[in-house]
Design a protein around this motif. Structure first.
Motif, PDB file in Angstrom:
ATOM      1  N   TYR A 162       0.823  -1.210   0.000  1.00  0.00           N
ATOM      2  CA  TYR A 162       0.000   0.000   0.000  1.00  0.00           C
ATOM      3  C   TYR A 162       0.859   1.263   0.000  1.00  0.00           C
ATOM      4  CZ  TYR A 162      -3.797   3.221   1.268  1.00  0.00           C
ATOM      5  OH  TYR A 162      -4.704   4.242   1.278  1.00  0.00           O
ATOM      6  N   ASP A 163       1.794   1.354   0.936  1.00  0.00           N
ATOM      7  CA  ASP A 163       2.616   2.565   1.049  1.00  0.00           C
ATOM      8  C   ASP A 163       3.502   2.751  -0.174  1.00  0.00           C
ATOM      9  OD1 ASP A 163       1.510   3.169   3.499  1.00  0.00           O
ATOM     10  OD2 ASP A 163       3.116   2.223   4.661  1.00  0.00           O
ATOM     11  N   THR A 164       4.003   1.637  -0.725  1.00  0.00           N
ATOM     12  CA  THR A 164       4.847   1.723  -1.918  1.00  0.00           C
ATOM     13  C   THR A 164       4.065   2.295  -3.092  1.00  0.00           C
ATOM     14  OG1 THR A 164       6.133  -0.200  -1.197  1.00  0.00           O
ATOM     15  CG2 THR A 164       6.266   0.404  -3.529  1.00  0.00           C
ATOM     16  N   ALA A 165       2.853   1.764  -3.313  1.00  0.00           N
ATOM     17  CA  ALA A 165       2.026   2.245  -4.416  1.00  0.00           C
ATOM     18  C   ALA A 165       1.611   3.695  -4.199  1.00  0.00           C
ATOM     19  CB  ALA A 165       0.796   1.350  -4.573  1.00  0.00           C
ATOM     20  N   LEU A 166       1.252   4.048  -2.969  1.00  0.00           N
ATOM     21  CA  LEU A 166       0.837   5.418  -2.673  1.00  0.00           C
ATOM     22  C   LEU A 166       1.988   6.397  -2.899  1.00  0.00           C
ATOM     23  CD1 LEU A 166      -1.241   7.437  -1.646  1.00  0.00           C
ATOM     24  CD2 LEU A 166      -0.554   6.863   0.698  1.00  0.00           C
ATOM     25  N   GLU A 167       3.189   6.029  -2.487  1.00  0.00           N
ATOM     26  CA  GLU A 167       4.350   6.897  -2.700  1.00  0.00           C
ATOM     27  C   GLU A 167       4.601   7.103  -4.193  1.00  0.00           C
ATOM     28  OE1 GLU A 167       9.121   7.213  -1.573  1.00  0.00           O
ATOM     29  OE2 GLU A 167       7.956   5.461  -0.950  1.00  0.00           O
ATOM     30  N   SER A 168       4.475   6.035  -4.975  1.00  0.00           N
ATOM     31  CA  SER A 168       4.669   6.138  -6.413  1.00  0.00           C
ATOM     32  C   SER A 168       3.632   7.069  -7.033  1.00  0.00           C
ATOM     33  CB  SER A 168       4.585   4.749  -7.053  1.00  0.00           C
ATOM     34  OG  SER A 168       4.793   4.801  -8.433  1.00  0.00           O
ATOM     35  N   VAL A 169       2.380   6.912  -6.637  1.00  0.00           N
ATOM     36  CA  VAL A 169       1.305   7.773  -7.148  1.00  0.00           C
ATOM     37  C   VAL A 169       1.587   9.233  -6.817  1.00  0.00           C
ATOM     38  CG1 VAL A 169      -1.122   8.415  -6.792  1.00  0.00           C
ATOM     39  CG2 VAL A 169      -0.504   6.032  -7.194  1.00  0.00           C
ATOM     40  N   ASN A 170       1.965   9.511  -5.584  1.00  0.00           N
ATOM     41  CA  ASN A 170       2.174  10.905  -5.188  1.00  0.00           C
ATOM     42  C   ASN A 170       3.421  11.512  -5.821  1.00  0.00           C
ATOM     43  OD1 ASN A 170      -0.143  11.452  -3.714  1.00  0.00           O
ATOM     44  ND2 ASN A 170       0.687  10.562  -1.832  1.00  0.00           N
ATOM     45  N   GLN A 171       4.441  10.691  -6.042  1.00  0.00           N
ATOM     46  CA  GLN A 171       5.602  11.186  -6.780  1.00  0.00           C
ATOM     47  C   GLN A 171       5.191  11.605  -8.192  1.00  0.00           C
ATOM     48  OE1 GLN A 171       9.064   8.648  -6.842  1.00  0.00           O
ATOM     49  NE2 GLN A 171       8.947   8.237  -4.652  1.00  0.00           N
ATOM     50  N   ALA A 172       4.384  10.764  -8.834  1.00  0.00           N
ATOM     51  CA  ALA A 172       3.944  11.052 -10.195  1.00  0.00           C
ATOM     52  C   ALA A 172       3.039  12.279 -10.233  1.00  0.00           C
ATOM     53  CB  ALA A 172       3.220   9.839 -10.774  1.00  0.00           C
ATOM     54  N   LEU A 173       2.133  12.402  -9.272  1.00  0.00           N
ATOM     55  CA  LEU A 173       1.245  13.564  -9.234  1.00  0.00           C
ATOM     56  C   LEU A 173       2.052  14.845  -9.013  1.00  0.00           C
ATOM     57  CD1 LEU A 173      -1.754  12.162  -7.141  1.00  0.00           C
ATOM     58  CD2 LEU A 173      -1.756  12.733  -9.575  1.00  0.00           C
ATOM     59  N   HIS A 174       3.004  14.802  -8.099  1.00  0.00           N
ATOM     60  CA  HIS A 174       3.836  15.981  -7.831  1.00  0.00           C
ATOM     61  C   HIS A 174       4.604  16.390  -9.087  1.00  0.00           C
ATOM     62  CE1 HIS A 174       6.358  18.816  -5.629  1.00  0.00           C
ATOM     63  NE2 HIS A 174       7.424  18.240  -6.177  1.00  0.00           N
ATOM     64  N   ALA A 175       5.186  15.398  -9.770  1.00  0.00           N
ATOM     65  CA  ALA A 175       5.944  15.680 -10.992  1.00  0.00           C
ATOM     66  C   ALA A 175       5.035  16.207 -12.102  1.00  0.00           C
ATOM     67  CB  ALA A 175       6.678  14.424 -11.455  1.00  0.00           C
ATOM     68  N   GLY A 177       2.533  18.221 -11.542  1.00  0.00           N
ATOM     69  CA  GLY A 177       1.945  19.483 -11.111  1.00  0.00           C
ATOM     70  C   GLY A 177       0.554  19.341 -10.536  1.00  0.00           C
ATOM     71  N   LEU A 178       0.236  18.125 -10.033  1.00  0.00           N
ATOM     72  CA  LEU A 178      -1.084  17.862  -9.479  1.00  0.00           C
ATOM     73  C   LEU A 178      -0.997  17.632  -7.975  1.00  0.00           C
ATOM     74  CD1 LEU A 178      -2.360  15.413 -12.254  1.00  0.00           C
ATOM     75  CD2 LEU A 178      -2.831  17.859 -12.035  1.00  0.00           C
ATOM     76  N   THR A 179      -2.105  17.835  -7.290  1.00  0.00           N
ATOM     77  CA  THR A 179      -2.148  17.709  -5.841  1.00  0.00           C
ATOM     78  C   THR A 179      -2.040  16.248  -5.419  1.00  0.00           C
ATOM     79  OG1 THR A 179      -3.607  19.621  -5.760  1.00  0.00           O
ATOM     80  CG2 THR A 179      -3.484  18.267  -3.769  1.00  0.00           C
ATOM     81  N   PRO A 180      -1.143  15.925  -4.474  1.00  0.00           N
ATOM     82  CA  PRO A 180      -1.037  14.541  -3.983  1.00  0.00           C
ATOM     83  C   PRO A 180      -2.339  14.097  -3.313  1.00  0.00           C
ATOM     84  CG  PRO A 180       0.888  15.822  -3.356  1.00  0.00           C
ATOM     85  CD  PRO A 180      -0.116  16.797  -3.897  1.00  0.00           C
ATOM     86  N   VAL A 181      -2.471  12.773  -3.158  1.00  0.00           N
ATOM     87  CA  VAL A 181      -3.671  12.205  -2.546  1.00  0.00           C
ATOM     88  C   VAL A 181      -3.318  11.647  -1.168  1.00  0.00           C
ATOM     89  CG1 VAL A 181      -4.731  11.671  -4.755  1.00  0.00           C
ATOM     90  CG2 VAL A 181      -3.269   9.964  -3.661  1.00  0.00           C
ATOM     91  N   ASP A 182      -4.328  11.534  -0.320  1.00  0.00           N
ATOM     92  CA  ASP A 182      -4.111  11.029   1.028  1.00  0.00           C
ATOM     93  C   ASP A 182      -4.047   9.506   1.077  1.00  0.00           C
ATOM     94  OD1 ASP A 182      -4.086  13.607   2.085  1.00  0.00           O
ATOM     95  OD2 ASP A 182      -6.269  13.635   2.297  1.00  0.00           O
ATOM     96  N   GLY A 183      -4.680   8.848   0.104  1.00  0.00           N
ATOM     97  CA  GLY A 183      -4.704   7.388   0.120  1.00  0.00           C
ATOM     98  C   GLY A 183      -4.936   6.830  -1.264  1.00  0.00           C
ATOM     99  N   LEU A 184      -4.660   5.540  -1.440  1.00  0.00           N
ATOM    100  CA  LEU A 184      -4.859   4.880  -2.729  1.00  0.00           C
ATOM    101  C   LEU A 184      -6.323   4.845  -3.137  1.00  0.00           C
ATOM    102  CD1 LEU A 184      -2.536   1.727  -2.883  1.00  0.00           C
ATOM    103  CD2 LEU A 184      -2.339   3.863  -4.162  1.00  0.00           C
ATOM    104  N   GLU A 185      -7.216   5.018  -2.158  1.00  0.00           N
ATOM    105  CA  GLU A 185      -8.638   5.013  -2.482  1.00  0.00           C
ATOM    106  C   GLU A 185      -8.977   6.042  -3.554  1.00  0.00           C
ATOM    107  OE1 GLU A 185      -8.147   3.107   1.447  1.00  0.00           O
ATOM    108  OE2 GLU A 185      -7.321   4.884   0.473  1.00  0.00           O
ATOM    109  N   ALA A 186      -8.216   7.140  -3.611  1.00  0.00           N
ATOM    110  CA  ALA A 186      -8.480   8.199  -4.586  1.00  0.00           C
ATOM    111  C   ALA A 186      -8.281   7.722  -6.019  1.00  0.00           C
ATOM    112  CB  ALA A 186      -7.568   9.397  -4.315  1.00  0.00           C
TER     113      ALA A 186
END
Length: 322
Positions: A162-175, A177-186
C-alpha cells in the motif's frame, strides 16, 4: 454538439468493449458525440463497427506490466504495482498522455469505465466526471482485500504494498503538477459511480453502503448470432473462454471424453492472430469451437450450463438466461 469522452485504461477483453459500446449507443441516440480512449483500440473499433456506432476511437495511454503474473494479487496495491504503478516515471508519462487527450478533445463530460490512471490525470480538470462499470473497478474505502484472508493464510494479512504504491502515485502527481492524494482510495474515486449490475453480483455488494446500481448493461458479444449445436446426445454446454488462460489446452483436449455437446467461443490471447489459434485447436465431433463471438443470451438460453472465466458480463448474461 456536446462531447463525452469514455476512458478505458485497464483490463482486457470483450466485457469492457461491449459495455462501453452499449453506453455509447445510448449517448449517441440522444445526439451526443462520443470519443472512446480505449486500452485495446483494435478491439474497440471492431465492436463499435459491428454495432454501427459513429463514435471516435483513440488509443489510450497504457502502462506496461511491471511484475510477473505469477505474483499473487491479494490487495489492490498488488494490482496497481503489477500494472505499472511501481514506476513513477512511467506513471508520469501516462498521466501526461491522458491530459493531452483531455485537452485535444475538450470533452464536456469525462466517463471512466476502468481507468485509474485517467482518474488521477483528471484531477484539477474542470470537467464533470463520473464512473461506470462493475463494482470491482470502484471498491469502497478502506480498500478491501481481493482474496479473503482464509484463502491466503495469516502470512498475507498486511497490505505491504500500500505505502509503496501510494508513494509512487504521489511522486507522479507531484511531478505532473497535481495535488497529492491522502490514500490509494483516490485512484478508484472518479466522483459519482454507476455500477452496472445488482448488489448480488457486485464484488463488494456485502460491504458497499451507497452503491448506485443501474442493473445489467448488455455485454452480449454478438447479438443475433446463434450457432448450431453438434449432433449427438447429452446436455448442451455453451461457453466463452480465453486462449491465454493457464491450462486451456488441457481442458479442451479432455472435452471429447465428456458426454455432452459444446459450443465454445475462444478468444485469442493478446498478440495472437485468430488463424494461428485455429491451427492449434483440437478437433472433436462433440465440440464446436468458434473464434467469432456469438450471441451469449441466445446460446445460454439453449444450454444446460454456461462455462466462462467468471467475467462479470458473461456471468450476468448466463444467470439472466436461467
Amino acid at each position: 454538439m456536446s462531447t463525452v469522452m469514455i476512458c478505458w485504461g485497464m483490463g482486457e477483453g470483450y466485457g469492457h468493449a461491449n459495455k462501453i459500446a452499449c453506453v455509447t449507443g445510448g449517448l449517441e441516440a440522444t445526439g451526443l458525440h462520443v470519443v472512446i480512449a480505449a486500452r485495446d483500440r483494435r478491439l474497440m473499433e471492431g465492436v463499435a463497427r459491428r454495432r454501427g456506432l459513429a463514435c471516435e476511437v483513440v488509443q489510450a495511454p497504457v502502462l506496461p506490466a511491471t511484475r510477473s503474473p505469477d505474483v499473487a494479487t491479494v490487495f489492490y496495491s498488488d494490482l496497481l504495482l503489477s500494472r505499472g504503478y511501481s514506476d513513477p516515471d512511467r506513471l508520469v508519462e501516462a498521466i501526461a498522455g491522458w491530459r493531452a487527450l483531455f485537452e485535444q478533445h475538450a470533452p464536456d463530460v469525462i466517463a471512466f469505465e476502468y481507468a485509474p490512471t485517467a482518474i488521477l490525470a483528471a484531477r484539477g480538470v474542470d470537467t464533470p466526471r463520473l464512473g461506470f462499470g462493475t463494482g470491482f473497478y470502484y471498491p469502497p474505502a478502506p480498500l478491501p482485500r481481493l482474496i479473503p484472508e482464509h484463502m491466503t493464510g495469516s502470512g498475507v494479512a498486511h497490505d505491504a504494498g500500500y505505502d509503496t504504491a501510494l508513494e509512487s502515485v504521489n511522486q507522479a502527481l507531484h511531478a505532473s503538477g497535481l495535488t497529492p492524494v491522502d490514500g490509494l482510495e483516490a485512484v478508484f474515486d472518479p466522483g459519482p459511480v454507476f455500477i452496472t449490475g445488482a448488489p448480488e453480483v457486485d464484488h463488494f455488494g456485502h460491504i458497499r453502503r451507497d452503491g448506485r446500481y443501474t442493473g445489467p448493461v448488455s455485454e452480449n458479444l454478438s447479438p443475433g448470432s446463434a450457432l448450431e449445436w453438434p449432433q449427438g446426445k447429452g446436455p448442451r454446454i455453451a461457453g466463452y473462454l480465453k486462449a491465454g488462460a493457464p491450462g486451456i489446452e488441457r481442458v479442451l483436449l479432455r472435452l471429447n471424453r465428456v458426454r455432452a455437446r459444446f459450443v465454445l467461443h475462444l478468444s485469442p490471447k493478446k498478440g495472437e492472430r485468430p488463424e494461428a489459434l485455429a491451427r492449434r485447436l483440437p478437433r472433436s465431433t462433440n465440440v464446436q469451437i468458434t473464434l467469432r463471438p456469438f450471441d451469449i443470451d441466445a446460446m445460454a438460453r439453449q444450454a444446460s450450463c454456461f462455462v466462462c472465466h467468471a467475467g462479470n458480463g458473461a456471468t450476468i448474461a448466463s444467470l439472466m438466461a436461467g
